[in-house]
Structures are given as C-alpha cells and as structure tokens.
Design an enzyme around this catalytic site. Sequence first.
Site, PDB file in Angstrom:
ATOM      1  N   SER A  13       0.838  -1.198   0.000  1.00 40.24           N
ATOM      2  CA  SER A  13       0.000   0.000   0.000  1.00 40.24           C
ATOM      3  C   SER A  13       0.878   1.255   0.000  1.00 40.24           C
ATOM      4  O   SER A  13       1.971   1.261  -0.540  1.00 40.24           O
ATOM      5  CB  SER A  13      -0.951  -0.045   1.199  1.00 40.24           C
ATOM      6  OG  SER A  13      -0.224  -0.057   2.416  1.00 40.24           O
ATOM      7  N   SER A  14       0.397   2.323   0.611  1.00 37.08           N
ATOM      8  CA  SER A  14       1.096   3.613   0.533  1.00 37.08           C
ATOM      9  C   SER A  14       2.492   3.582   1.139  1.00 37.08           C
ATOM     10  O   SER A  14       3.381   4.302   0.679  1.00 37.08           O
ATOM     11  CB  SER A  14       0.262   4.707   1.197  1.00 37.08           C
ATOM     12  OG  SER A  14       0.023   4.395   2.557  1.00 37.08           O
ATOM     13  N   ILE A  15       2.722   2.751   2.146  1.00 45.70           N
ATOM     14  CA  ILE A  15       4.069   2.656   2.718  1.00 45.70           C
ATOM     15  C   ILE A  15       5.048   2.189   1.642  1.00 45.70           C
ATOM     16  O   ILE A  15       6.197   2.609   1.613  1.00 45.70           O
ATOM     17  CB  ILE A  15       4.093   1.734   3.963  1.00 45.70           C
ATOM     18  CG1 ILE A  15       3.479   2.487   5.152  1.00 45.70           C
ATOM     19  CG2 ILE A  15       5.488   1.228   4.275  1.00 45.70           C
ATOM     20  CD1 ILE A  15       3.404   1.709   6.429  1.00 45.70           C
ATOM     21  N   VAL A  16       4.578   1.371   0.735  1.00 49.96           N
ATOM     22  CA  VAL A  16       5.403   0.937  -0.386  1.00 49.96           C
ATOM     23  C   VAL A  16       5.454   2.032  -1.454  1.00 49.96           C
ATOM     24  O   VAL A  16       6.525   2.370  -1.955  1.00 49.96           O
ATOM     25  CB  VAL A  16       4.879  -0.395  -0.971  1.00 49.96           C
ATOM     26  CG1 VAL A  16       5.615  -0.759  -2.249  1.00 49.96           C
ATOM     27  CG2 VAL A  16       5.000  -1.510   0.059  1.00 49.96           C
ATOM     28  N   TYR A  18       5.151   5.245  -1.219  1.00 51.62           N
ATOM     29  CA  TYR A  18       5.968   6.373  -0.773  1.00 51.62           C
ATOM     30  C   TYR A  18       7.418   5.982  -0.472  1.00 51.62           C
ATOM     31  O   TYR A  18       8.232   6.840  -0.163  1.00 51.62           O
ATOM     32  CB  TYR A  18       5.349   7.022   0.463  1.00 51.62           C
ATOM     33  CG  TYR A  18       4.029   7.711   0.190  1.00 51.62           C
ATOM     34  CD1 TYR A  18       3.817   8.433  -0.981  1.00 51.62           C
ATOM     35  CD2 TYR A  18       2.998   7.650   1.108  1.00 51.62           C
ATOM     36  CE1 TYR A  18       2.617   9.063  -1.223  1.00 51.62           C
ATOM     37  CE2 TYR A  18       1.795   8.287   0.875  1.00 51.62           C
ATOM     38  CZ  TYR A  18       1.603   8.996  -0.301  1.00 51.62           C
ATOM     39  OH  TYR A  18       0.409   9.622  -0.540  1.00 51.62           O
TER      40      TYR A  18
END
Length: 186
Positions: A13-16, A18
Amino acid sequence: MLGGRPVFVLFGSSIVQYSFSNGGWGAALADIYARKADILLRGYIGWNTRRALQVMDKVFPKDSPVQPSLVIVYFGGNDSIAAHSSGLGPHVPIDEYIDNMRKIAEHLKSLSEKTRVIFLSCPPLNEEMLRTSTSSTILSEIVRTNETCHLYSDACVALCKEMNLKVVDLWHAMQKREDWMTACFT
C-alpha cells in the site's frame, strides 16, 4: 531476470508507494542495488489485502518468463483501519486479513523456487500526529489506532512464523528508538 539482473518487487500500500520518496526505504534499496538488481514498485495508496488478491495474477503472473528474485510485501495499515460507517473503506477483519496474507504468500512462493519473500508487519503510528495532520472531513471518519496496528502486526508475524517466511517486525523495531513518534513519520 530482466536483462540478466535480479528483479526485486516492492508490493503493498502507501508505505510501499511512498518508499521511493526522497530518503525513503525503497529509494535506499534501489541505491544500494543500483548496479546489481532492478527494483520495481507496485505500491498503491489505500490498498488492502482484499485488493491485492484481486490483482495477484496480473502483478505476479505464474507463466511469466521472468520471476522476481525477491518480493517485499507490506499490507496491514489499511486493513486495520476501523470499519467505516458506510460499510465502505479499506478495513478488512483480522481473520480475513490473515487468510488473505496466507494466499498472497502461497502465490508468491509458487512463482519460482528462487523467489524469496519478505513480509513487513504493520508499524506503530503516532495517533496525535495523524489526528492533527488531516483537514479532510472524509478522512476524519477514518479511525486508525496503535491497538489495532499492533494486533495486525502480531498476526502478520505469527503467520510468517507458521509459514516459515522472513518478516520484518516493524511494530517492535520502530519502537526501539526513543524518538520513534517523531523520527519515524512524515
């Protein structure tokens, strides 16, 4: 291998997504392996394990002539968000999350005997920073707590232990820093 080089895929998700931002962990990985491997980003804001399963065969086709050497998987932050009053949103109940993560792991392990898989568990979060950083009325209904992040992190770690998978326990690793509540978040 693409052009004779190993392929590493960052999936989540966003952790990936970003992670390729200035100074992010994906950017650091790409820098370290700049002459040794190709790093592919497959991270999408708002995604959860339910969405990941819908695209597994497209992102990781079993009949592809090139299979990744390494896949780093992160899901859990969005899955662990409290259910939205509308019934919509990224929440996935923990039992379904565990089942989905198991299916993701099984699919990835079936790609090639040489494909290595590392899961990242759900990290802690700075609840106060999250509350004050949003001005959106839509986001104000999103309830994300350390308590649920901890539950999903523990579930990921336990599943990886059961399936003999490598896991980075972000929940505990980040909190080893005394200043984790300010140093580990943007």
